[in-house]
Design an enzyme around this catalytic site. Structure first.
Site, PDB file in Angstrom:
ATOM      1  N   ASP A 305      80.311  31.193  10.156  1.00 17.40           N
ATOM      2  CA  ASP A 305      81.698  32.645  10.572  1.00 17.40           C
ATOM      3  C   ASP A 305      80.715  33.987   9.615  1.00 17.40           C
ATOM      4  O   ASP A 305      80.651  33.714   8.127  1.00 17.40           O
ATOM      5  CB  ASP A 305      82.808  32.511  10.310  1.00 17.40           C
ATOM      6  CG  ASP A 305      82.135  31.754   8.109  1.00 17.40           C
ATOM      7  OD1 ASP A 305      81.527  31.720   7.958  1.00 17.40           O
ATOM      8  OD2 ASP A 305      84.070  32.080   7.492  1.00 17.40           O
ATOM      9  N   GLU A 489      74.089  32.520  -2.374  1.00 19.00           N
ATOM     10  CA  GLU A 489      73.890  31.686  -1.456  1.00 19.00           C
ATOM     11  C   GLU A 489      73.645  31.030   0.197  1.00 19.00           C
ATOM     12  O   GLU A 489      73.461  29.992   1.033  1.00 19.00           O
ATOM     13  CB  GLU A 489      75.986  31.957  -1.002  1.00 19.00           C
ATOM     14  CG  GLU A 489      75.915  32.825  -0.395  1.00 19.00           C
ATOM     15  CD  GLU A 489      76.996  33.472   1.043  1.00 19.00           C
ATOM     16  OE1 GLU A 489      78.138  32.120   1.019  1.00 19.00           O
ATOM     17  OE2 GLU A 489      77.245  34.825   0.547  1.00 19.00           O
TER      18      GLU A 489
END
Length: 530
Positions: A305, A489
């Site tokens: 996403d 991340e």
């Protein structure tokens, strides 16, 4: 997150003195002093075990040591690991404390940093506050870090890889227990452990997580088999309502009548966690807002996403149409789930179940080869059910069939060639070949996709190519850690900086980066330089 900072003892005396009335301040010092917690008060059983076990010749040594993370996290790690011998206690103390003035300036190696993060990211079960969004979990769980202070589904597999490498077996077992509990309560593993994630799941990695477990007994095997069957039933529930052609829930009927899966969400409203953003996207789309919302939610279920994979024009978020796409990664994982169930049915002696799921896996494998492999282009593809043809997207998802062992030798050879030509970046494995500003496009690289690529190539004998990918990733992550003291991340694979794009700033922590990096260091010891 800087783990080398010390966590000071509570300044209770000062706070009492400053808040009390003037008259009272003259009589409270003794009470204030008695309220300050000593190391024994704080660390309790750990403190007594270290001192009575004579880990240090001088009892004052441990009493004066500085913790490398929060005391509650250290105590949780102590309860989980339960070190007994003097040597085990000494090793535990070395990981979680430093001597005053002894190592203040020493920077932890990246491997030490990852090891020290596990107790920080591990969270004990807590009572849910009425009206909050948190879902109750019965056992200890590990979060990703940063803004993500709940357990996420597909993140957890890649985090567990690092837990396995670091010997954190109790944490692996407790997380598996949590996933089984979620399926028992809700019928599926939600995207994450928040109420607003319950309408969708994430890529089905649970069978692969169970393969990391070292605990086996007949009762547990039967319980885990039932859990996987329930997960499969969730993903295939739409088979009961899908028409002769079309889609229902997660299930798509292909032109020849075969069934494959797509990402889908049971709600068609703006996501609670991205409410204003989704309203703005739907307003710009020129389509019915409920369908735009469902496509946004489906992309969130994919974990990607957002990405050009889901965009009709390949660049504009308002053109998102995730529910039209039959993705190669999801269907590879579903094939693996069916194979895993068949294998576990054989283990418990249920031959009828084993035959049924082998038949399902065979049928899915044939449909994947027919619709998600482009013989002309010699590549794995996502399939658009509206246009009835493959999309143009080339992404790291093409490595999933290799990762699960579904590809033929010829398909693996062609995939390896395409990876070198299109997806190999200086810092690792490109997510896609397009730059859109979305975080699941180039130039960003992600730990989970890197692991899928390394393992998939290695599985088909592409050992040098797999090790090269691992080397590029480890160099990127370690250089960033050396310069910034952080694991993040996602990374910009062209520059070596933290990645960008997306709906929020890049996050520290970070569960799956730690897990994959640690697992790669274990897989390739020659690449581990401390």
């Amino acid at each position: 997150m800087i783990l080398r900072r010390s966590f000071a003892l509570p300044l209770v005396a000062l706070s009492i003195a400053l808040s009390a009335p003037a008259a009272a301040r003259e009589i409270t010092p003794a009470l204030a002093a008695s309220a300050v917690r000593t190391p024994e008060d704080i660390y309790g059983p750990l403190y007594r075990a270290v001192e009575l076990g004579r880990v240090f010749p001088d009892s004052k040594t441990f009493a004066d040591m500085v913790p490398l993370s929060a005391p509650d996290a250290i105590l949780q790690a102590y309860r989980t690991e339960a070190p007994q011998s003097r040597e085990a206690l000494a090793a535990f103390v070395a990981r979680h404390f430093r001597k005053v003035g002894d190592a203040d300036a020493r920077k932890l190696s990246m491997r030490e940093h990852i090891r020290a993060l596990w107790p920080v990211l591990a969270k004990p079960p807590v009572a849910v506050v009425p009206g909050s969004s948190a879902l109750q979990l019965p056992q200890t769980y590990v979060v990703a870090g940063g803004r993500y202070q709940e357990m996420y589904y597909w993140d957890s597999y890649f985090t567990m890889l690092g837990l396995k490498a670091d010997g954190e077996r109790p944490l692996i077992e407790s997380m598996l227990g949590n996933f089984s509990a979620l399926i028992a309560q809700y019928g599926h593993v939600p995207n994450g452990t928040r109420s607003y994630y319950l309408s969708r799941s994430q890529p089905p990695f649970l069978a692969l997580m169970m393969d990391l477990s070292d605990t086996h007994d007949p009762a547990l095997d039967r319980e885990r088999l039932a859990t996987l069957k329930a997960e499969h039933a969730y993903w295939m529930a739409g088979a009961k309502c899908v028409a002769a052609s079309g889609a229902c829930e997660h299930v798509v009927r292909m032109p020849d009548g075969s069934l494959l899966n797509r990402y889908w969400d049971a709600r068609d409203t703006p996501r609670d966690e991205s409410y204003a953003e989704d309203i703005a996207t739907a307003a710009a789309a020129g389509r019915a807002a409920p369908q735009v919302n469902r496509d946004l939610r489906a992309a969130a279920e994919s974990g990607w996403d957002f990405s050009s994979r889901w965009l009709a024009d390949g660049k504009t978020l308002a053109t998102i149409h995730t529910t039209d796409i039959v993705p190669v990664d999801l269907n590879s994982l579903m094939w693996n789930l069916e194979k895993a169930i068949a294998r576990r049915c054989t283990t418990v002696g249920d031959t009828a179940c084993a035959r049924a799921f082998e038949t399902r896996a065979t049928a899915r494998g044939m449909a994947i080869s027919k619709y998600l492999w482009s013989a002309g282009d010699k590549r794995w593809v996502d399939w658009d059910r509206k246009t009835a043809k493959p999309t143009d997207s080339i992404s790291a998802a093409i490595l999933y069939p290799l990762f699960v062992g579904l590809a033929t030798r010829e398909q693996a050879d062609a995939t390896a060639t395409l990876v070198t030509a299109k997806l190999l970046a200086p810092g690792g494995l490109r997510t896609t070949t397009l730059t859109t500003g979305q975080q699941w496009d180039q130039p960003n690289g992600w730990a989970p996709l890197l692991w899928i690529g390394v393992q998939g190539l290695d599985r088909y004998g592409k050992t040098a190519q797999a090790e090269d990918l691992a080397h590029r990733w480890l160099r990127t992550v370690s250089r960033y850690y050396d310069a910034n003291g952080r694991m993040v991340e996602k990374y910009n694979l062209e520059t070596g900086e933290a990645g960008g794009g997306g709906e929020y700033p890049v996050q520290d922590g970070f569960g799956w980066t730690n897990g994959v990096t640690r697992a790669l260091l274990a897989k390739y010891p020659a690449l581990d330089h401390g």
